[in-house]
Design a protein around this motif. Structure first.
Motif, mmCIF file in Angstrom:
data_model
loop_
_atom_site.group_PDB
_atom_site.id
_atom_site.type_symbol
_atom_site.label_atom_id
_atom_site.label_comp_id
_atom_site.label_asym_id
_atom_site.label_seq_id
_atom_site.Cartn_x
_atom_site.Cartn_y
_atom_site.Cartn_z
ATOM 1 N N SER A 183 0.861 -1.181 0.000
ATOM 2 C CA SER A 183 0.000 0.000 0.000
ATOM 3 C C SER A 183 0.897 1.231 0.000
ATOM 4 O O SER A 183 2.011 1.203 0.531
ATOM 5 N N ILE A 184 0.411 2.316 -0.593
ATOM 6 C CA ILE A 184 1.185 3.552 -0.692
ATOM 7 C C ILE A 184 0.317 4.688 -0.162
ATOM 8 O O ILE A 184 -0.788 4.923 -0.669
ATOM 9 N N LEU A 226 -2.882 10.958 8.126
ATOM 10 C CA LEU A 226 -3.012 10.446 6.771
ATOM 11 C C LEU A 226 -3.630 11.519 5.882
ATOM 12 O O LEU A 226 -4.729 12.002 6.146
ATOM 13 N N ILE A 227 -2.904 11.902 4.827
ATOM 14 C CA ILE A 227 -3.390 12.918 3.898
ATOM 15 C C ILE A 227 -4.118 12.281 2.716
ATOM 16 O O ILE A 227 -5.176 12.740 2.304
ATOM 17 N N GLN A 228 -3.527 11.226 2.176
ATOM 18 C CA GLN A 228 -4.153 10.572 1.027
ATOM 19 C C GLN A 228 -3.729 9.116 0.947
ATOM 20 O O GLN A 228 -2.554 8.779 1.154
ATOM 21 N N ASN A 229 -4.676 8.261 0.628
ATOM 22 C CA ASN A 229 -4.393 6.859 0.333
ATOM 23 C C ASN A 229 -4.080 6.783 -1.165
ATOM 24 O O ASN A 229 -4.984 6.692 -1.992
ATOM 25 N N ILE A 230 -2.800 6.841 -1.499
ATOM 26 C CA ILE A 230 -2.394 6.884 -2.908
ATOM 27 C C ILE A 230 -2.803 5.603 -3.631
ATOM 28 O O ILE A 230 -3.347 5.637 -4.730
ATOM 29 N N SER A 231 -2.519 4.473 -3.001
ATOM 30 C CA SER A 231 -2.959 3.184 -3.536
ATOM 31 C C SER A 231 -3.145 2.233 -2.367
ATOM 32 O O SER A 231 -2.200 1.956 -1.634
ATOM 33 N N SER A 232 -4.363 1.741 -2.207
ATOM 34 C CA SER A 232 -4.628 0.824 -1.095
ATOM 35 C C SER A 232 -3.979 -0.532 -1.317
ATOM 36 O O SER A 232 -3.637 -1.234 -0.362
ATOM 37 N N ARG A 233 -3.769 -0.876 -2.599
ATOM 38 C CA ARG A 233 -3.122 -2.161 -2.882
ATOM 39 C C ARG A 233 -2.588 -2.159 -4.306
ATOM 40 O O ARG A 233 -3.323 -1.946 -5.263
ATOM 41 N N GLY A 286 8.121 -2.148 -7.360
ATOM 42 C CA GLY A 286 9.137 -1.113 -7.288
ATOM 43 C C GLY A 286 8.844 0.182 -8.006
ATOM 44 O O GLY A 286 9.684 1.082 -7.998
ATOM 45 N N VAL A 287 7.663 0.315 -8.624
ATOM 46 C CA VAL A 287 7.378 1.553 -9.344
ATOM 47 C C VAL A 287 5.880 1.840 -9.313
ATOM 48 O O VAL A 287 5.053 0.938 -9.463
ATOM 49 N N TYR A 288 5.550 3.117 -9.095
ATOM 50 C CA TYR A 288 4.150 3.538 -9.133
ATOM 51 C C TYR A 288 4.114 4.968 -9.655
ATOM 52 O O TYR A 288 4.779 5.856 -9.118
ATOM 53 N N GLU A 289 3.356 5.181 -10.733
ATOM 54 C CA GLU A 289 3.198 6.530 -11.273
ATOM 55 C C GLU A 289 1.977 7.172 -10.630
ATOM 56 O O GLU A 289 0.861 6.683 -10.776
ATOM 57 N N TRP A 290 2.208 8.273 -9.923
ATOM 58 C CA TRP A 290 1.162 8.943 -9.163
ATOM 59 C C TRP A 290 0.963 10.356 -9.700
ATOM 60 O O TRP A 290 1.932 11.105 -9.879
ATOM 61 N N ARG A 325 4.718 6.769 2.477
ATOM 62 C CA ARG A 325 5.043 5.500 3.127
ATOM 63 C C ARG A 325 4.554 4.342 2.250
ATOM 64 O O ARG A 325 3.391 4.296 1.857
ATOM 65 N N ILE A 326 5.467 3.419 1.960
ATOM 66 C CA ILE A 326 5.143 2.203 1.224
ATOM 67 C C ILE A 326 5.221 1.052 2.216
ATOM 68 O O ILE A 326 6.269 0.823 2.839
ATOM 69 N N SER A 327 4.125 0.331 2.380
ATOM 70 C CA SER A 327 4.050 -0.733 3.379
ATOM 71 C C SER A 327 3.624 -2.040 2.748
ATOM 72 O O SER A 327 2.847 -2.063 1.787
ATOM 73 N N SER A 328 4.139 -3.134 3.297
ATOM 74 C CA SER A 328 3.648 -4.451 2.896
ATOM 75 C C SER A 328 2.158 -4.527 3.193
ATOM 76 O O SER A 328 1.709 -4.140 4.282
ATOM 77 N N TRP A 329 1.375 -5.021 2.255
ATOM 78 C CA TRP A 329 -0.066 -5.094 2.445
ATOM 79 C C TRP A 329 -0.419 -6.106 3.539
ATOM 80 O O TRP A 329 -1.410 -5.946 4.238
ATOM 81 N N LYS A 330 0.421 -7.119 3.704
ATOM 82 C CA LYS A 330 0.165 -8.151 4.709
ATOM 83 C C LYS A 330 0.707 -7.775 6.080
ATOM 84 O O LYS A 330 0.177 -8.199 7.103
#
Length: 398
Positions: free
Chosen positions: A345-346, A354-361, A366-370, A383-388
């Motif tokens: 999740s990003i 928390l300002i924005q949930n950029i991507s819940s999953r 290694g790459v995300y275009e936002w 913050r990039i976190s393991s979903w699990k």
């Protein structure tokens, strides 16, 4: 039965090396330095007293990682080679010290690591640089390229007005080299293409065209079929310490490479690391004041076994030299490295808020275009976190 099984595991790298040797012709003059199930490294003494190093990578058993420095500046509308001049972004990527990159790679993948080389050409010699030609990383075109030595309206030399750039494309089974179209972006614009680099055919390299084919350090790449079925499963990488491009390409031809042969970044910045032999060739310090060092590079290729990793899950993000604020309604690249297969999740934070949930999953690739649709303020962090497991995370300060 256990004895037979353990004997098989012991012999597997040897059998793999034998299979690779049988697949490639004219390997009898090469000294094997390391072989594993899926990859081999060889050394050849050249007639002029110099050396060549050959890597044979079986894409069915090995994974290729593109390791790229974090974004220092998005270079909006500065791309020259993806979908037309000035039609795409061409970011400045942080140049990273080769020793730090390989140490981080080993921390992430431990005994699965086989080798690493430097890859994309680059133009600037400051803390961050744009890449010369387009790159596609795990489904995202991350750079439109900026080189003045290519088929643009006003290249630095007229030879480059009409050259045909080449794209190396690979997946988990095969690789191929094909023509690149800078107007349409093909083949990088195809959804099926997930990883690709655009570069020169070896005969179009400026060292051959403009510098009279001088002897130097070079990295050349070709592909080879191993089973007679359509598709080249083997990637052959030839690294020479002091040879011409023609001589290096001829080495690959003698090994059976029939299609196009490309070059990637070479010369003073040439880098070749192997897990068993260490740093074989390292980037050199330059004596030129305007180009003080080539030891920090923006783009590497790492090669590792596909087998399950046996290290602690980790997400790694390096802070760029400059803090780049994503701009409202404009694309921004989020880059990271991790060593697990699950999703991530990003999220965008201001301290604990928390300002924005950029991507819940999204995939841990290694790459995300936002493209933010809010104003991003200095001090926010991504913050990039393991979903699990939310305790496995990495952060990028903005």
């Amino acid at each position: 039965m256990k004895v037979v099984f353990h004997l098989f595991l012991f012999l597997l790298p040897i059998l793999s090396s034998f299979w690779i040797a049988q697949t490639c012709n004219s390997l009898s003059s090469y000294q094997p330095l390391q072989s594993i199930d899926g990859a081999a490294l060889y050394k050849k003494e050249l007639t002029n007293g110099n050396e060549a190093y050959l890597q044979v990578i079986n894409l069915g058993k090995m994974h290729i990682d593109q390791i790229i420095g974090e974004v220092d500046n998005m270079g909006l509308n500065e791309g020259k080679y993806y979908q037309g001049e000035g039609k795409y972004y061409s970011p400045f990527f942080q140049r990273k010290l080769f020793s730090k990159v390989v140490n981080e790679y080993k921390e992430l993948y431990a005994n699965n690591v086989f080798s690493m080389i430097n890859c994309s050409f680059f133009e600037q010699y400051k803390s961050s640089t744009q890449l010369s030609f387009p790159i596609k990383l795990n489904g995202v075109v991350i750079s439109g390229g900026t080189s003045p030595y290519g088929p643009i309206k006003e290249p630095k030399d007229k030879y480059y007005s009409n050259i045909r750039l080449k794209a190396l494309v690979w997946d988990n089974k095969q690789a191929y080299i094909t023509d690149y179209n800078q107007v349409s972006g093909a083949p990088l614009n195809q959804n099926a293409v997930k990883n690709a680099i655009v570069t020169y055919r070896y005969s179009d390299h400026p060292a051959k065209v403009l510098a009279q084919n001088q002897a130097n350090k070079y990295q050349l790449i070709g592909t080879l079929d191993k089973d007679g079925v359509k598709g080249d499963e083997l990637l052959l990488i030839m690294t020479v310490k002091q040879a011409t491009l023609d001589e290096a390409a001829d080495l690959l031809r003698k090994l059976g490479v029939k299609g196009d042969i490309i070059t990637v970044d070479g010369g003073t910045s040439t880098y070749l690391f192997n897990s068993q032999n260490g740093n074989i060739i390292v980037p050199q310090q330059s004596s030129l004041q305007e180009n003080p060092t080539f030891r920090n590079l923006p783009h590497y290729l790492g090669f590792r076994k596909k087998t399950k990793n046996q290290v602690t899950p980790k997400i790694s993000i390096s802070q760029p030299v400059a803090k780049v604020l994503p701009k409202k309604d404009q694309p921004y690249l989020i880059l990271w490295r991790d060593n697990f297969d699950g999703d991530v999740s990003i999220k965008l934070y201001d301290g604990d808020k928390l300002i924005q949930n950029i991507s819940s999953r999204t995939a841990s690739d290694g790459v995300y275009e936002w493209t933010p649709h809010i104003s991003v303020k200095e001090g926010y962090f991504i913050r990039i976190s393991s979903w699990k497991d939310r305790n496995i995370f990495g952060q990028l300060q903005l």
